[in-house]
Design an enzyme around this catalytic site. Structure first.
Site, PDB file in Angstrom:
ATOM      1  N   LYS A   1       0.842  -1.219   0.000  1.00 15.35           N
ATOM      2  CA  LYS A   1       0.000   0.000   0.000  1.00 15.35           C
ATOM      3  C   LYS A   1       0.860   1.245   0.000  1.00 15.35           C
ATOM      4  O   LYS A   1       1.989   1.239   0.528  1.00 15.35           O
ATOM      5  CB  LYS A   1      -0.982   0.024   1.177  1.00 15.35           C
TER       6      LYS A   1
ATOM      7  N   ASP B   1      -3.120  -0.809   9.396  1.00 18.90           N
ATOM      8  CA  ASP B   1      -3.115  -0.913   7.931  1.00 18.90           C
ATOM      9  C   ASP B   1      -3.740  -2.217   7.430  1.00 18.90           C
ATOM     10  O   ASP B   1      -3.990  -2.354   6.231  1.00 18.90           O
ATOM     11  CB  ASP B   1      -1.668  -0.883   7.400  1.00 18.90           C
TER      12      ASP B   1
HETATM   13  C1  LIG Z   1       1.980   4.940   8.765  1.00 17.96           C
HETATM   14  C2  LIG Z   1       0.905   4.014   8.224  1.00 17.96           C
HETATM   15  O1  LIG Z   1       1.472   2.954   7.492  1.00 17.96           O
HETATM   16  C3  LIG Z   1       0.007   4.807   7.272  1.00 17.96           C
HETATM   17  O2  LIG Z   1      -0.872   3.974   6.555  1.00 17.96           O
HETATM   18  C4  LIG Z   1       0.068   3.424   9.343  1.00 17.96           C
HETATM   19  O3  LIG Z   1      -0.534   4.435  10.120  1.00 17.96           O
HETATM   20  C5  LIG Z   1       0.825   2.456  10.231  1.00 17.96           C
HETATM   21  O4  LIG Z   1       0.007   1.353  10.416  1.00 17.96           O
HETATM   22  P1  LIG Z   1       0.561  -0.018  11.060  1.00 17.96           P
HETATM   23  O5  LIG Z   1       1.959  -0.266  10.619  1.00 17.96           O
HETATM   24  O6  LIG Z   1      -0.494  -1.043  10.789  1.00 17.96           O
HETATM   25  O7  LIG Z   1       0.617   0.389  12.570  1.00 17.96           O
HETATM   26  P2  LIG Z   1       0.132  -0.418  13.875  1.00 17.96           P
HETATM   27  O8  LIG Z   1       0.755  -1.770  13.840  1.00 17.96           O
HETATM   28  O9  LIG Z   1      -1.345  -0.307  14.010  1.00 17.96           O
HETATM   29  O10 LIG Z   1       0.806   0.461  15.009  1.00 17.96           O
HETATM   30  C6  LIG Z   1       2.184   0.454  15.250  1.00 17.96           C
HETATM   31  C7  LIG Z   1       2.516   1.667  16.080  1.00 17.96           C
HETATM   32  O11 LIG Z   1       2.481   2.853  15.236  1.00 17.96           O
HETATM   33  C8  LIG Z   1       1.904   3.935  15.933  1.00 17.96           C
HETATM   34  N1  LIG Z   1       0.661   4.365  15.245  1.00 17.96           N
HETATM   35  C9  LIG Z   1       0.084   3.585  14.285  1.00 17.96           C
HETATM   36  C10 LIG Z   1      -1.063   4.005  13.644  1.00 17.96           C
HETATM   37  C11 LIG Z   1      -1.639   5.246  14.025  1.00 17.96           C
HETATM   38  N2  LIG Z   1      -2.749   5.706  13.453  1.00 17.96           N
HETATM   39  N3  LIG Z   1      -1.047   5.995  14.987  1.00 17.96           N
HETATM   40  C12 LIG Z   1       0.101   5.582  15.594  1.00 17.96           C
HETATM   41  O12 LIG Z   1       0.633   6.285  16.455  1.00 17.96           O
HETATM   42  C13 LIG Z   1       1.652   3.463  17.352  1.00 17.96           C
HETATM   43  O13 LIG Z   1       2.817   3.781  18.092  1.00 17.96           O
HETATM   44  C14 LIG Z   1       1.529   1.965  17.182  1.00 17.96           C
HETATM   45  O14 LIG Z   1       1.880   1.264  18.357  1.00 17.96           O
HETATM   46  N1  LIG Z   2       5.500 -10.763   7.788  1.00 14.66           N
HETATM   47  C1  LIG Z   2       6.198  -9.661   8.070  1.00 14.66           C
HETATM   48  N2  LIG Z   2       6.741  -8.937   7.069  1.00 14.66           N
HETATM   49  C2  LIG Z   2       7.409  -7.788   7.348  1.00 14.66           C
HETATM   50  N3  LIG Z   2       7.627  -7.335   8.585  1.00 14.66           N
HETATM   51  C3  LIG Z   2       7.108  -8.014   9.607  1.00 14.66           C
HETATM   52  C4  LIG Z   2       6.373  -9.194   9.391  1.00 14.66           C
HETATM   53  N4  LIG Z   2       5.982  -9.640  10.584  1.00 14.66           N
HETATM   54  C5  LIG Z   2       6.463  -8.794  11.502  1.00 14.66           C
HETATM   55  N5  LIG Z   2       7.146  -7.809  10.928  1.00 14.66           N
HETATM   56  C6  LIG Z   2       7.814  -6.705  11.649  1.00 14.66           C
HETATM   57  O1  LIG Z   2       7.207  -5.480  11.302  1.00 14.66           O
HETATM   58  C7  LIG Z   2       8.197  -4.465  11.104  1.00 14.66           C
HETATM   59  C8  LIG Z   2       7.662  -3.506  10.046  1.00 14.66           C
HETATM   60  O2  LIG Z   2       7.699  -4.158   8.802  1.00 14.66           O
HETATM   61  P1  LIG Z   2       6.800  -3.689   7.576  1.00 14.66           P
HETATM   62  O3  LIG Z   2       7.462  -4.195   6.343  1.00 14.66           O
HETATM   63  O4  LIG Z   2       5.384  -4.050   7.780  1.00 14.66           O
HETATM   64  O5  LIG Z   2       6.990  -2.127   7.720  1.00 14.66           O
HETATM   65  P2  LIG Z   2       6.295  -0.920   7.064  1.00 14.66           P
HETATM   66  O6  LIG Z   2       6.109  -1.203   5.595  1.00 14.66           O
HETATM   67  O7  LIG Z   2       7.073   0.295   7.408  1.00 14.66           O
HETATM   68  O8  LIG Z   2       4.887  -0.896   7.760  1.00 14.66           O
HETATM   69  P3  LIG Z   2       3.749   0.221   7.665  1.00 14.66           P
HETATM   70  O9  LIG Z   2       3.811   0.828   6.297  1.00 14.66           O
HETATM   71  O10 LIG Z   2       2.505  -0.610   7.897  1.00 14.66           O
HETATM   72  O11 LIG Z   2       4.039   1.165   8.767  1.00 14.66           O
HETATM   73  C9  LIG Z   2       9.468  -5.203  10.687  1.00 14.66           C
HETATM   74  O12 LIG Z   2      10.595  -4.569  11.216  1.00 14.66           O
HETATM   75  C10 LIG Z   2       9.289  -6.597  11.241  1.00 14.66           C
HETATM   76  O13 LIG Z   2      10.081  -6.840  12.371  1.00 14.66           O
END
Ligand SMILES: C[C@](O)(CO)[C@H](O)COP(=O)(O)OP(=O)(O)OC[C@H]1O[C@@H](n2ccc(N)nc2=O)[C@H](O)[C@@H]1O
Ligand SMILES: Nc1ncnc2c1ncn2[C@@H]1O[C@H](COP(=O)(O)OP(=O)(O)OP(=O)(O)O)[C@@H](O)[C@H]1O
Length: 310
Positions: free
Chosen positions: A21, A150
Site C-alpha cells: 500500500k 493498515d
Molecule cells: C503509517 C501508516 O502505514 C500509514 O498507513 C500506518 O498508520 C501504520 O500502520 P501499522 O503499521 O499497521 O501500525 P500499527 O501496527 O497499528 O501500530 C504500530 C505503532 O504505530 C503507531 N501508530 C500507528 C497508527 C496510528 N494511526 N497511529 C500511531 O501512532 C503506534 O505507536 C503503534 O503502536
Molecule cells: N511478515 C512480516 N513482514 C514484514 N515485517 C514483519 C512481518 N511480521 C512482523 N514484521 C515486523 O514489522 C516491522 C515492520 O515491517 P513492515 O514491512 O510491515 O513495515 P512498514 O512497511 O514500514 O509498515 P507500515 O507501512 O505498515 O508502517 C518489521 O521490522 C518486522 O520486524
C-alpha cells in the site's frame, strides 16, 4: 472391498498474492489517549506483491518459512504478523492452527509499504480458505484491525479513505490508473519512531494536520492526469522521515532531477515514490534512477490493484 482405508488426500496448498500500500494523502492528527494518532488518509494498493502460501501439516503448531526480501532479518516466531494472523483466524474458526506458512516477500521490509500488514491480511484470507472457515466481511475486518491499523485496507486493496487510526475505511471508485517508480533505501524506519518524530516536530511548531482529503478523492474518482495528481500528494510524516534519515532529501531531489512529476515519501518511509506520467515514463525514469545510484532497489508499480479479499 479390501478392508483398507484409503490414505487421506493431501490437502492442496492455498496461495494468496497481496499488494503493497501507499498513502497518496497521509494526514496525521494528534496522538489519542490510546497512543494512536488520528489519521485522515487515502490508501492505494500498488502492484508490488508478497505471496503467502499455507498448507495443512500433520504435526501440531505453525511452521513459518520466508524467502525473498528481508528473509534473513524477519522474525520467525509469534512476533511475525503472519503467525499472529493464522492464530487469530484459527481461534475464530475453532480449528487447530497446524499449518505450514511460506512468505515469498517482494515488498521491502520496514519501508512504509505495509509489507507485514499485507502478509497478515493475506494469511487471514489464505487460512480461512484452507480451513473452510465461514467468515463475513465485518468479522474479517474486525480481526484485521486487531492485527494492525493498515491490515483492514490490505484485505480490500484498491483505493480507500482511512479514518480513525486508519482502520475505518470508505471505498473510493477511481477512474484511472497511475504509475510509480518505487525507490527503496538501505535504512529502515520503524513506524512508532516516525510517529514520535512527527510529535516532536509539532512541539517545535513544524507541520500540521492535513485533514481534508476531498480534493484528492475527487481527483481519483475523475481519473485525473498524473500531472495534476502530482500537486495533490500530501504526507504529514514526510518531514519526520527526512528528519530521521536526512539522506532521503537527496534521493528525492535526484528523482525530480531525473524527471519525476513528484517525489513522495511512502507512509512512514523510508521508501520514496516517484510519480510518472505513464508506464513508458516510469520505465525510463526507473532506468535513469538505477544508473544514477543512491537507492537500494528501484521498482515500477501501478495502482490501484485489488487486495486478496476485494
Ligand atoms: C503509517 C501508516 O502505514 C500509514 O498507513 C500506518 O498508520 C501504520 O500502520 P501499522 O503499521 O499497521 O501500525 P500499527 O501496527 O497499528 O501500530 C504500530 C505503532 O504505530 C503507531 N501508530 C500507528 C497508527 C496510528 N494511526 N497511529 C500511531 O501512532 C503506534 O505507536 C503503534 O503502536
Ligand atoms: N511478515 C512480516 N513482514 C514484514 N515485517 C514483519 C512481518 N511480521 C512482523 N514484521 C515486523 O514489522 C516491522 C515492520 O515491517 P513492515 O514491512 O510491515 O513495515 P512498514 O512497511 O514500514 O509498515 P507500515 O507501512 O505498515 O508502517 C518489521 O521490522 C518486522 O520486524
Amino acid at each position: 472391498m479390501t478392508g483398507q482405508t484409503a490414505p487421506a488426500a493431501p490437502s492442496a496448498a492455498v496461495s494468496v498474492d497481496v499488494p503493497a500500500k501507499i498513502n497518496p494523502h497521509l494526514g496525521v492528527g494528534d496522538a489519542r489517549a490510546d497512543g494512536f494518532h488520528a489519521l485522515s488518509t487515502v490508501y492505494q494498493s500498488i502492484s508490488l506483491y508478497d505471496t503467502v502460501t499455507v498448507e495443512r501439516r500433520e504435526e501440531p503448531g505453525i511452521e513459518l518459512t520466508i524467502s525473498g526480501e528481508g528473509a534473513d532479518i524477519l522474525p520467525r516466531g509469534d512476533e511475525n504478523l503472519a503467525v499472529k494472523a493464522a492464530k487469530l483466524i484459527a481461534i475464530y474458526g475453532s480449528v487447530d492452527p497446524d499449518v505450514r506458512i511460506h512468505l515469498n516477500k517482494r515488498i521491502p521490509v520496514a519501508g512504509g509499504l505495509a509489507g507485514g500488514s499485507a502478509d497478515a491480511a493475506a494469511t487471514l484470507v489464505a487460512c480461512s480458505r484452507l480451513w473452510e472457515i465461514e467468515i463475513g466481511d465485518a468479522e474479517m475486518h474486525r480481526l484485521a484491525a486487531g492485527l494492525g491499523s493498515d491490515v483492514p485496507f490490505c484485505l480490500k486493496g484498491g483505493t480507500a479513505v482511512g479514518a480513525g487510526r486508519g482502520e475505518e475505511l470508505t471505498r473510493v471508485e477511481v477512474g484511472g490508473s497511475w504509475h510509480w517508480v518505487v525507490a527503496t533505501t538501505d535504512t529502515q524506519i520503524s513506524t512508532p519512531e516516525c510517529f514520535k518524530e512527527v510529535d516532536r516536530l509539532r512541539e517545535d511548531g513544524i507541520g500540521r494536520f492535513s485533514a481534508d482529503v476531498d480534493q484528492i478523492v475527487r481527483a481519483f474518482e475523475s481519473g485525473i492526469g498524473a500531472d495534476e495528481l502530482s500537486r495533490l500528494l500530501v504526507n504529514d510524516m514526510e518531514a519526520a522521515a527526512v528528519s530521521l534519515r536526512p539522506q532521503l532529501a537527496s534521493l528525492m531531489h535526484g528523482g525530480l532531477e531525473e524527471g519525476a512529476l513528484a517525489a513522495h515519501v511512502s507512509g512512514s518511509g523510508p521508501t520514496v515514490l516517484f510519480l510518472a506520467s505513464d508506464v513508458k515514463h516510469a520505465m525510463a525514469l526507473a532506468r535513469r534512477m538505477r544508473m544514477r545510484g543512491g537507492a537500494k532497489s528501484v521498482h515500477i508499480a501501478n495502482g490501484p490493484v485489488p487486495g486478496p479479499a476485494a
